[in-house]
Design a protein around this motif. Structure first.
Motif, short mmCIF file in Angstrom:
data_model
loop_
_atom_site.label_atom_id
_atom_site.label_comp_id
_atom_site.label_asym_id
_atom_site.label_seq_id
_atom_site.Cartn_x
_atom_site.Cartn_y
_atom_site.Cartn_z
N GLY A 1 34.69 118.69 114.43
CA GLY A 1 34.28 119.98 113.94
C GLY A 1 33.01 120.42 115.00
O GLY A 1 32.87 121.41 115.29
N TRP A 2 32.27 119.40 115.09
CA TRP A 2 30.99 119.68 115.79
C TRP A 2 31.09 119.69 117.29
O TRP A 2 30.44 120.60 117.94
CB TRP A 2 30.04 118.60 115.74
CG TRP A 2 28.97 118.87 114.48
CD1 TRP A 2 29.08 118.13 113.25
CD2 TRP A 2 28.07 119.63 114.10
NE1 TRP A 2 28.56 118.56 112.15
CE2 TRP A 2 27.61 119.57 112.83
CE3 TRP A 2 27.52 120.82 114.95
CZ2 TRP A 2 26.61 120.64 112.30
CZ3 TRP A 2 26.62 121.48 114.38
CH2 TRP A 2 26.14 121.56 113.00
N ILE A 3 32.22 119.16 117.73
CA ILE A 3 32.73 119.45 119.00
C ILE A 3 33.16 120.71 119.47
O ILE A 3 32.95 121.33 120.47
CB ILE A 3 34.00 118.30 119.76
CG1 ILE A 3 33.25 116.97 119.65
CG2 ILE A 3 34.63 118.72 120.75
CD1 ILE A 3 34.43 116.02 119.85
N ALA B 1 31.18 123.28 121.83
CA ALA B 1 31.90 123.83 122.95
C ALA B 1 31.99 125.41 123.04
O ALA B 1 31.91 125.88 123.95
CB ALA B 1 33.38 123.08 122.73
N PHE B 2 32.11 125.87 121.65
CA PHE B 2 31.92 127.27 121.52
C PHE B 2 30.55 127.98 122.28
O PHE B 2 30.59 128.74 122.91
CB PHE B 2 32.07 127.74 120.07
CG PHE B 2 31.53 128.94 120.03
CD1 PHE B 2 32.54 130.07 120.20
CD2 PHE B 2 30.58 129.37 119.31
CE1 PHE B 2 32.30 131.29 119.72
CE2 PHE B 2 30.06 130.76 119.01
CZ PHE B 2 31.12 131.81 119.16
N VAL B 3 29.53 127.06 121.77
CA VAL B 3 28.12 127.74 122.35
C VAL B 3 28.12 127.35 123.88
O VAL B 3 27.73 128.19 124.63
CB VAL B 3 27.09 126.90 121.81
CG1 VAL B 3 25.88 127.29 122.17
CG2 VAL B 3 26.88 127.17 120.33
N GLY B 4 28.53 126.09 124.25
CA GLY B 4 28.72 126.08 125.91
C GLY B 4 29.39 127.05 126.57
O GLY B 4 29.04 127.34 127.53
N GLY C 1 41.34 125.35 109.15
CA GLY C 1 40.66 124.27 108.55
C GLY C 1 39.17 124.56 108.33
O GLY C 1 38.91 125.74 108.61
N VAL C 2 38.38 123.71 107.71
CA VAL C 2 37.17 123.87 107.24
C VAL C 2 36.03 124.48 108.50
O VAL C 2 35.53 125.30 108.26
CB VAL C 2 36.33 122.57 106.40
CG1 VAL C 2 34.89 122.69 106.07
CG2 VAL C 2 37.05 122.66 105.23
N ALA C 3 36.07 123.44 109.59
CA ALA C 3 35.05 123.51 110.44
C ALA C 3 35.48 124.95 111.18
O ALA C 3 34.36 125.92 111.31
CB ALA C 3 35.40 122.61 111.74
#
Length: 567
Positions: free
Chosen positions: A5-7, A11-14, A331-333
């Motif tokens: 989820g944090w990846i 990755a989205f911000v990157g 999903g949740v993330a």
């Protein structure tokens, strides 16, 4: 919460950071009126438009004339759309045979799409004909987005110009933005969506047989073309009632990622454009840094709460995160990330139902809008809203440390501060005022389906979304009534244009000022201290105003949940 989820979040911000400068460069060329590679193909179209309409793109306007033309343009568009929606039943392009909309729903919808809110008190596939979707609503998606970017350009010119009386030409700005930015990108975007499985047809329905052998009739239509500008222009109005949770609007994990990126990409680019316009790109990066800090904080809280799930259900033996109202595909993330993105921007598209989020998980999308949607924000609206807070931050800094209140070479005086306060005060005044009225009158209380704190949250979210020109909802509230359609229509109009006019007045005032070189007495506005001050001012001025209402709604709802009570 999971590592995967944090990846996804990082990755989205990157990806967006990598796109910021290229997007900003393209926007800067349009800001300056310079040629782009597309001018060789579309230049004759632009010149033909000016010739037919009698517009001289080189004739610049002062802020009053710029504002007047913008207001008249939007008023005419609203009347045009209202007429289409009322006459829908007798107009062509209506294979479903749908009747015209009621006066109060047509009014609400026309105002909604004019103001870039795209609030929908109706189910798209069961209410709107293909003609209404294309000629009435999709056109607004382009022009309301172009209006927002044009207004940001006008404010940029206010900061960048010296002793000038003009802030640009509204018609030239809107034409260039639409022709050289929104249309080309949306054509490519729509092709990607079609390849992903999104329908694009003038047919109304298709008959299918499911794997279980059940025959169904599915609504279809010109979906991909509306979906592209819906996301890129931070409009949010869905072709279907389920919006981006519907597989015909958002079929795959890849389309979900691209949709999230497209909501933010122009907002990211405009921060770089601002820095370039004022001659120091570090100014733009400082603003973007403050926005990202606020954004990631919101994502962390929402993801944490949704991943933690509901303790009442855990006690009953249902383990795991909160999947109520979410698509198993995402999903949740991805659902938590989408919710924060769409409310940090003035988009309002949803791939999960915010009303089904946990109390604090749903509070963050609500709080994002209450901040003024300046955390990246809608196309144009986010950056000019954030710059209003920057003006106040410079003024506060000057009071605290005895420095001269200057920002990017312009002295900030009483006039600019008063106008900024006036623009920022519109949101809490109308949101809280209309919420208070609706929480006590009979037509207002007839809307929410839940009682207690969650019912109050539904009303609060409704007017927050309308005034903030977001368009998402705690969908437990029934809004298709004369009361709510009328009140929300007025709220949307005030929330859009009562902020724009003071902002343009600031642009005109700043453009007329002399350039003030930075000195030892100037407060630095590019470092970490400035970023921290910006974050603090946005949270204090934009957020604490709403703390009592949040305590009555989502915070009380959360406390009830951990005590084992559900709404």
């Amino acid at each position: 919460m999971t590592i995967q989820g944090w990846i996804l979040i990082l990755a989205f911000v990157g990806i967006l950071l990598a796109l910021t400068k290229p997007t900003g460069k393209w926007l800067f060329a349009l800001y300056e009126g310079r040629k782009t590679p597309l001018h060789n193909v579309l230049g004759p179209v632009e010149r033909g438009f000016y010739k037919l309409s009698g517009i001289d793109p080189a004739a610049e306007q002062g802020w009053r004339r710029y504002a007047l033309h913008m207001l008249l343009f939007n008023a005419v568009l609203m009347a045009f759309t209202y007429a289409i929606l009322r006459l829908q039943g007798v107009l062509p392009g209506n294979p479903q045979g749908l009747a015209g909309l009621s006066p109060h729903l047509a009014f609400n919808t026309a105002v909604s799409f004019t103001t870039n809110t795209n609030w929908q008190s109706y189910g798209g596939e069961s209410t709107m004909s293909n003609l209404s979707q294309m000629l009435g609503l999709t056109i607004h998606n382009f022009l309301s987005a172009a209006t927002g970017i044009a207004l940001a350009f006008a404010l940029f010119r206010g900061f960048a110009r010296r002793e000038a009386k003009t802030v640009g030409n509204f018609w030239a700005d809107c034409t260039r933005i639409t022709l050289y930015l929104l249309l080309p990108l949306c054509m490519l975007y729509a092709l990607f969506l079609i390849a992903s499985g999104v329908p694009q047809t003038l047919a109304a329905t298709v008959d299918v047989t499911t794997l279980e052998g059940v025959k169904q009739t599915l609504a279809i239509g010109p979906v991909a073309s509306q979906e592209a500008i819906k996301m890129l222009g931070t409009n949010g109005g869905g072709f279907f009632n389920a919006n981006s949770a519907h597989p015909f609007e958002n079929p795959t994990a890849l389309s979900n990622l691209v949709q999230m990126l497209s909501i933010f990409v122009i907002g990211f680019g405009l921060t770089w454009t601002f820095g370039k316009a004022v001659g120091n790109t570090r100014q733009g990066w400082a603003i973007l840094s403050a926005m990202i800090i606020l954004f990631l904080a919101g994502v962390a809280v929402t993801y944490w709460q949704e991943a933690a799930g509901n303790p009442v259900l855990h006690h009953l033996g249902v383990a795991g995160g909160n999947m109520e109202g979410k698509e198993v595909r995402f999903g949740v993330a991805a659902s938590s990330l989408f919710a924060v993105i769409t409310t940090a921007a003035s988009c309002g598209a949803v791939n999960a139902m915010h009303d089904s989020f946990t109390a604090l998980g749903g509070m963050i999308p609500l709080f994002n809008i209450q901040l003024g949607e300046v955390v990246i924000g809608g196309v144009g609206a986010g950056i000019y809203g954030f710059l209003l807070f920057a003006i106040l931050a410079v003024f506060v800094a000057g009071l605290m440390v005895g420095r001269t209140p200057e920002y990017v070479g312009k002295k900030i005086e009483a006039k600019e501060v008063k106008l900024a306060v006036l623009a920022i005060a519109v949101l809490p005044l109308i949101i809280l005022g209309f919420t208070a009225i609706s929480a006590v009158v009979t037509p207002g209380l007839a809307g929410p389906l839940n009682k207690g704190p969650h019912g109050f949250s539904e009303i609060l979210y409704t007017f927050t979304s309308a005034v903030g020109n977001n368009g998402s909802a705690f969908a437990g509230l029934t809004a298709n009534t004369p009361y709510y359609n009328g009140m929300l229509g007025v709220a949307m109009w005030i929330g859009r244009f009562f902020i724009i006019v003071p902002m343009l007045a600031i642009a005109g005032s700043l453009a007329a000022k002399k350039y003030v070189p930075e000195s030892a007495g100037s407060f630095p506005t590019t470092g970490g201290l400035w970023v921290g001050l910006l974050v603090g001012i946005v949270l204090i001025l934009g957020g604490l105003t709403f703390l009592p209402s949040l305590a009555l709604g989502p915070i009380a709802d959360h406390l009830a949940m951990i005590r084992g009570q559900l709404s």
